[in-house]
Scaffold this active site. Structure first.
Site, PDB file in Angstrom:
ATOM      1  N   SER A  40       2.041  -4.146  -5.824  1.00  0.00           N
ATOM      2  CA  SER A  40       1.892  -4.974  -6.719  1.00  0.00           C
ATOM      3  C   SER A  40       2.929  -5.689  -6.606  1.00  0.00           C
ATOM      4  CB  SER A  40       0.077  -4.642  -7.380  1.00  0.00           C
ATOM      5  OG  SER A  40       0.476  -6.110  -8.269  1.00  0.00           O
ATOM      6  N   TYR A  61      -1.188  -0.843 -15.181  1.00  0.00           N
ATOM      7  CA  TYR A  61      -1.915  -0.292 -13.939  1.00  0.00           C
ATOM      8  C   TYR A  61      -0.650  -0.846 -13.763  1.00  0.00           C
ATOM      9  CZ  TYR A  61      -3.159  -2.727  -9.739  1.00  0.00           C
ATOM     10  OH  TYR A  61      -3.198  -3.781  -8.322  1.00  0.00           O
TER      11      TYR A  61
END
Ligand code: NAD
Ligand code: MG
Length: 342
Positions: free
Chosen positions: A234, A247
């Site tokens: 990401s 995360y």
């Protein structure tokens, strides 16, 4: 954007043959101009996903309807429904005969990869959580509509034992393994480190990092030269949001894992790459991945002023899975809507 649409199924294709299935598929896409549809169905037979369009206006922009689901959420309950390439992706035989396992293949980016792989000629196993069975059924139907084998393997990847079984069942069901996509993830927004319990921290790392380690380890004995591994990282690996502390760290782990594994496997002729998406319209976000008040404006911070749709990543996973990227390994492919990655 109805994934049950059968525009791409062989029987429907035959019916549409007279008018050009590409044109029909493109014409059915929201926001596509008649000119682009004509181009898509014209003599040059440009696949709908490759028809020239303005990326700024190609897909829905905020504001979106307010919505919340329990994690992991279902694509079928999102409004607007995400576009995973159900109507638009047309293959060109780039993965004929390959066997792929995609974790989180029921929805979002994993579903887009699974559909694109099947349309390129691959048999595909998908993993997902049991509560996601309705989304998974749609993907199985889409894969089978291409005449490819679909293997549905529900289960929780936070369990090492299950990860081993997952690979074994995929190999058995597909008759081998050529492509592994480690894509499943948990994302739970919390404003402060004080709000992140050890349980959450552990669950995020188990899902996003440990599972990738366990599944890759179990898969390796089955992978031969020419095999490929793709891990979904990401932009959070590089530009962590304050509310995604746990995360974001896992997504940085995935970048390091990808680069080190690429070095380990290069002499075996196996390539390992990662994809780093920016904001994408998937169930991850309205099921706790963002604060509830951020869903209506999701994606507006990207230079495109909108989130990406999973369909915009299907071709990237195909590229990295296929022989066409034969000189690319240890690479991270950004698809962020214009926010720079290093
Ligand atoms: P998604 O919700 O459609 O997919 C995530 C999938 O993870 C779920 O479908 C679920 O099947 C799976 N999963 C979660 N916990 C699991 C568990 N314990 N066991 C088994 N499976 C589990 O959302 P998505 O956005 O398509 O996510 C796919 C990948 O893309 C993830 O790695 C995510 O981090 C990454 N990503 C998403 C965005 C975005 O904005 N949506 C941005 C950057 C990266
Ligand atoms: Mg899902």
């Amino acid at each position: 954007m109805d994934p049950n649409d059968t525009t791409s199924s062989p029987s429907r294709r035959a019916v549409l043959g007279g008018m050009g299935a590409g044109m029909a598929a493109a014409a059915a896409m929201p926001g596509i101009s008649p000119a682009a549809a004509q181009q898509a169905g014209g003599a040059a037979a440009v696949p709908p996903q490759a028809a020239k369009r303005n990326p700024l206006t190609q897909y829905p922009k905020p504001p979106f309807p307010q919505q919340q689901q329990e994690p992991p959420g279902l694509a079928s309950k999102m409004e607007p429904r995400p576009d995973h390439g159900e109507k638009s992706y047309r293959g060109a035989g780039k993965l004929i005969g390959r066997k792929a396992l995609v974790t989180g293949g029921d929805s979002g980016i994993g579903r887009a990869a699974a559909i694109a792989f099947a349309r390129e000629g691959a048999d595909v196993a998908i993993n997902y959580l049991p509560v996601e069975e309705p989304d998974a059924r749609e993907v199985v139907q889409l894969i089978e509509a291409e005449g490819r084998k679909a293997v549905a393997i529900p289960g929780d990847v936070r369990d090492e034992g299950f990860c081993g079984q997952l690979v074994a069942r995929a190999v058995e069901g597909l008759g081998g393994l050529d492509i592994l996509v480690n894509n499943a993830a948990q994302q739970a927004s919390r404003q402060s480190i004080l709000d992140i319990t050890t349980e959450q921290f552990d669950s995020t790392f188990k899902t996003n990092v440990y599972a990738m380690f366990w599944i890759t380890k179990a898969a390796l004995p089955h992978l031969a030269e020419g095999a490929t591994i793709i891990n979904t990282s990401s932009i959070q690996a590089y530009e962590p949001s304050a509310n995604l502390l746990d995360y974001a760290q896992t997504k940085a782990c995935i970048v390091s894992f990808t680069k080190a594994m690429a070095k380990q496997l290069v002499q075996k002729g196996i390539r390992v790459n990662a994809v780093a998406p920016g904001p994408f319209w998937t169930p991850l976000q309205p099921s706790g991945g963002q604060p509830p008040d951020k869903i209506t404006t999701f994606g507006e911070d990207s230079p495109f002023g909108r989130p990406g749709q999973p369909a915009e990543l299907g071709p990237t996973y195909v590229l990295l899975a296929s022989q066409e990227s034969s000189f690319v390994t240890g690479e991270v492919y950004g698809a962020t809507g214009g926010n720079p990655t290093p």
